[in-house]
Design an enzyme around this catalytic site. Structure first.
Site, short mmCIF file in Angstrom:
data_model
loop_
_atom_site.label_atom_id
_atom_site.label_comp_id
_atom_site.label_asym_id
_atom_site.label_seq_id
_atom_site.Cartn_x
_atom_site.Cartn_y
_atom_site.Cartn_z
N ASP A 92 0.85 -1.21 0.00
CA ASP A 92 0.00 0.00 0.00
C ASP A 92 0.88 1.25 0.00
O ASP A 92 0.83 2.06 0.92
CB ASP A 92 -0.92 -0.06 1.22
CG ASP A 92 -1.98 1.03 1.24
OD1 ASP A 92 -2.10 1.76 0.23
OD2 ASP A 92 -2.66 1.15 2.27
N LYS A 94 0.79 3.80 -2.05
CA LYS A 94 0.09 5.03 -2.46
C LYS A 94 1.01 5.99 -3.21
O LYS A 94 1.20 7.15 -2.83
CB LYS A 94 -0.58 5.74 -1.29
CG LYS A 94 -1.70 4.92 -0.65
CD LYS A 94 -2.53 5.74 0.32
CE LYS A 94 -3.60 4.93 1.00
NZ LYS A 94 -3.09 3.94 1.98
N ASP A 97 3.19 10.50 -7.67
CA ASP A 97 4.14 11.44 -8.28
C ASP A 97 4.15 11.27 -9.80
O ASP A 97 3.39 10.46 -10.34
CB ASP A 97 5.53 11.19 -7.67
CG ASP A 97 6.35 12.47 -7.56
OD1 ASP A 97 6.33 13.28 -8.52
OD2 ASP A 97 7.01 12.65 -6.53
O1 S5P Z 1 -8.97 5.58 1.97
C1 S5P Z 1 -8.23 4.77 2.50
C2 S5P Z 1 -7.31 4.01 1.76
C3 S5P Z 1 -6.53 3.07 2.40
S1 S5P Z 1 -5.56 2.02 1.42
N1 S5P Z 1 -8.31 4.52 3.83
C4 S5P Z 1 -7.54 3.59 4.48
O2 S5P Z 1 -7.70 3.42 5.69
N2 S5P Z 1 -6.59 2.89 3.77
C5 S5P Z 1 -5.66 1.95 4.45
O3 S5P Z 1 -6.41 0.88 5.01
C6 S5P Z 1 -4.85 2.55 5.59
O4 S5P Z 1 -3.60 3.02 5.11
C7 S5P Z 1 -4.68 1.38 6.54
O5 S5P Z 1 -3.53 0.62 6.17
C8 S5P Z 1 -5.91 0.54 6.30
C9 S5P Z 1 -7.01 0.76 7.32
O6 S5P Z 1 -6.60 0.39 8.60
P1 S5P Z 1 -7.60 0.36 9.85
O7 S5P Z 1 -6.71 0.01 10.99
O8 S5P Z 1 -8.21 1.71 10.00
O9 S5P Z 1 -8.63 -0.71 9.55
#
Ligand code: S5P
Length: 250
Positions: A92, A94, A97
């Site tokens: 992940d 993200k 750039d």
């Molecule tokens: O919009 C987003 C996109 C991602 S990839 N919101 C998110 O929370 N994520 C990722 O999903 C975030 O970086 C984390 O690794 C995971 C959510 O984690 P949680 O602990 O909140 O379930």
């Protein structure tokens, strides 16, 4: 094609990308639409989690840049577990750039993501050509974020979906809404017992993301890795997610 009212079952989705096909194959075989987000900060915690949840997930989502003692020995061990338990490694990162910089971040540096990841996340913000650098992996484009006050408004989302649909490397998107059937939909911000955190994260239930958004894969982080028993929690999320998915087909 515009999103339909009735959802298409996973086996009916016309996904061209080989990694997308693999995800669907694992999902049907394991009866799981669960991706665990392994946001832990040591190799030992990560390997323990991979062992515990591996049978119940289609992919393990990683943030390798938070791991204090990252090494390729960790990657080698993760690959063995992933092969044995049949899940994909999803970095992940993200990316956000220009293509040239993203290519360097993808292939070079400490993590050499291109050498081992099956899938990566990227923001489509720099446009279609910027995503062409991600060869031999499945790209999941972040078109809408889960957090309070995110800048991904309807205008951005429409434009971002357009980029995603026109990029052959992109197998799907991260969003909090239904998208076109040609894309796989991944939805983070899923938790069975919490509504959010103090840093802007917002949670939905598995029921809501499968039934209201027609998501294909839910992403669960703290709900699993912070629980007392990660394996039991993974089974709980797997079951809740798969049942909600089956019910959403009717
Ligand atoms: O919009 C987003 C996109 C991602 S990839 N919101 C998110 O929370 N994520 C990722 O999903 C975030 O970086 C984390 O690794 C995971 C959510 O984690 P949680 O602990 O909140 O379930």
């Amino acid at each position: 094609a515009p999103p339909q009212m009735k959802r298409i079952p996973l086996e009916g989705k016309k996904i061209q990308h080989p990694i997308g096909k693999k995800l669907i194959e694992f999902a049907l075989k394991k009866k799981s639409n669960l991706i665990a987000s392994a946001d832990v900060i040591t190799s030992s915690e990560l390997l323990k989690l991979a062992e515990e949840v591996g049978d119940h997930v289609v992919a393990l989502k990683l943030h390798t840049d938070i791991i204090k003692d990252f090494s390729f020995d960790l990657i080698d061990k993760l690959k063995v577990i992933a092969k044995e338990k049949e899940f994909l490694l999803f970095e992940d990162r993200k990316f956000a750039d220009i293509g040239n910089t993203q290519e360097l971040q993808f292939k070079e540096g400490v993590y050499k993501i291109a050498d081992w990841a099956d899938m990566v996340t990227a923001h489509p913000i720099a446009g279609e050509e910027s995503l062409q650098v991600f060869e031999h992996v499945g790209v999941v484009a972040i078109v809408e974020m889960s957090s309070k006050g995110t800048l991904t408004d309807d205008y951005y989302i429409t434009k971002a979906l357009n980029v995603a649909e026109n990029s052959s490397n992109v197998l799907g998107v991260v969003a909090q809404r239904q998208v076109a059937d040609e894309l796989l939909l991944f939805t983070p911000g899923v938790n069975l017992s919490s509504k959010g955190d103090t840093k802007g994260q917002q949670y939905n239930t598995p029921e809501r993301v499968f039934k209201a958004y027609h998501t294909d894969f839910m992403i669960v982080g703290r709900g699993i890795y912070q629980s007392v028993n990660a394996k039991e929690s993974a089974i709980e999320y797997q079951t809740a997610g798969w049942n909600a998915y089956l019910e959403s087909l009717n």
